[in-house]
Scaffold this motif. Sequence first.
Motif, PDB file in Angstrom:
ATOM      1  N   GLU A 347       0.834  -1.195   0.000  1.00  0.00           N
ATOM      2  CA  GLU A 347       0.000   0.000   0.000  1.00  0.00           C
ATOM      3  C   GLU A 347       0.870   1.247   0.000  1.00  0.00           C
ATOM      4  O   GLU A 347       1.955   1.271   0.575  1.00  0.00           O
ATOM      5  CB  GLU A 347      -0.913   0.010   1.229  1.00  0.00           C
ATOM      6  N   ALA A 348       0.382   2.298  -0.654  1.00  0.00           N
ATOM      7  CA  ALA A 348       1.123   3.551  -0.710  1.00  0.00           C
ATOM      8  C   ALA A 348       0.210   4.681  -0.223  1.00  0.00           C
ATOM      9  O   ALA A 348      -0.744   5.026  -0.921  1.00  0.00           O
ATOM     10  CB  ALA A 348       1.603   3.825  -2.133  1.00  0.00           C
ATOM     11  N   PRO A 349       0.420   5.267   0.940  1.00  0.00           N
ATOM     12  CA  PRO A 349       1.473   4.887   1.893  1.00  0.00           C
ATOM     13  C   PRO A 349       1.144   3.577   2.600  1.00  0.00           C
ATOM     14  O   PRO A 349       0.002   3.152   2.586  1.00  0.00           O
ATOM     15  CB  PRO A 349       1.482   6.052   2.885  1.00  0.00           C
ATOM     16  N   ALA A 350       2.148   2.984   3.201  1.00  0.00           N
ATOM     17  CA  ALA A 350       1.959   1.708   3.880  1.00  0.00           C
ATOM     18  C   ALA A 350       0.932   1.847   5.001  1.00  0.00           C
ATOM     19  O   ALA A 350       0.775   2.906   5.602  1.00  0.00           O
ATOM     20  CB  ALA A 350       3.289   1.213   4.438  1.00  0.00           C
ATOM     21  N   THR A 351       0.222   0.748   5.267  1.00  0.00           N
ATOM     22  CA  THR A 351      -0.781   0.736   6.327  1.00  0.00           C
ATOM     23  C   THR A 351      -0.166   1.200   7.649  1.00  0.00           C
ATOM     24  O   THR A 351       0.884   0.709   8.048  1.00  0.00           O
ATOM     25  CB  THR A 351      -1.339  -0.688   6.500  1.00  0.00           C
ATOM     26  N   PRO A 352      -0.805   2.165   8.326  1.00  0.00           N
ATOM     27  CA  PRO A 352      -0.252   2.634   9.612  1.00  0.00           C
ATOM     28  C   PRO A 352      -0.201   1.500  10.634  1.00  0.00           C
ATOM     29  O   PRO A 352      -1.016   0.581  10.621  1.00  0.00           O
ATOM     30  CB  PRO A 352      -1.254   3.714  10.045  1.00  0.00           C
TER      31      PRO A 352
END
Length: 396
Positions: A347-352
């Motif tokens: 994912e962009a941004p990566a999953t928090p």
Amino acid sequence: MSAQNPLAPYDALLYLSFGGPERQEDVMPFLRNVTAGRGIPDERLEEVATHYRARGGRSPINDENRAVLTRLEAELAARAVQVPVVWGNKFFDPYTVEALRSAQEAGARRLLTVVTSAFPSYSGCRSYREDLAAARAELEASAAAAGAESLQIDVLRPYGQTRAFVEPMKTLTVAGLRDLCAQAGLTPEQVRILFVTHSIPEAMNAASGPTEEPSTYITMHTTVCDELAAGVRAETGVAVPWQLVYCSRSGPPTQPWLEPDVNDAIAAIAADRDEHPGEGGVGGVLIVPMGFVSDHMEVVYDLDEEAMATAGEHGLAALRVPTVRDDQRFVSGLVDLLLERARAEREAPATPGLRCPAGCCAGRSPAKPTVSDEASPADAEISPHSGESVAARGCR
């Protein structure tokens, strides 16, 4: 995502375990590795060595890991995941650094790691991440000399509270209860369930999890026990009384560890039975090693020998439930978690929330370098927001 690799961005998988001896001549070197730096004399280690020597010097853990790896590779292949799968151990051959070297030689640049410890604590989580950091540093010295790239290492977060672990453990617990009742002529009402995990120092439990969520080790175990007990109730219609107990205590007697010990719990159940005699009293204990992924010495000696003997001495029927081991549901669930972890990373941004907090499961001071925490952005972990968890997870 690469059409050929559903696990991208990962191009290799590491199955990381504790390790154990396989021959008589391995026993003492292995025990010295485990206790290095603690000043424990060989005379004391020889007492523990007798548990291994009685089994030909062979711990069951390596064969258990081989069985899981066989099924894991088959499950990955069935899902068109074609990456090298390597196996390493923290305390004995094949060591972690050897596994990393094998992955690197196979062309891996980013590695996803599954640790064979399902619950968070310093010994069950952070110490493995420290081991990975030390092994990578050792490998980097030779890799730099050869002009090779350094490995990026991510670690799947503790998965004891996920359906991958809970569902097969629930099935095994229900089956064990039915077997015990059939063998001993008992009803579920006459049984007490002892959910067993590895004891750790109270201070280690207090430090488990993020600093804002102390004692995650016990909290996570208790949540899973609730789930397993609910499964028993749903299948049998009986709310069988249960207790979380511990095994394998070590360390000086002055250091507080989590209690009660499984043997003390069995004795207490028998004492309560004797104080309240009558028809339909407690007649058996179901020993459920829910804190363990596979059978190793803490299971086959502490439970299969000591705890079963204690139950017999107190006139209680007993049955030890299997660990999840290479159960196909467990292995399939692990692959689900691995693929979910890869999707979250893409994912962009990566999953928090993918990384362990930097101070999670703190151990000895000064702190050692780790992989896969908030301080190392290249190293990330499984999302706590995923749908596979049976409850809220935090560091869990």
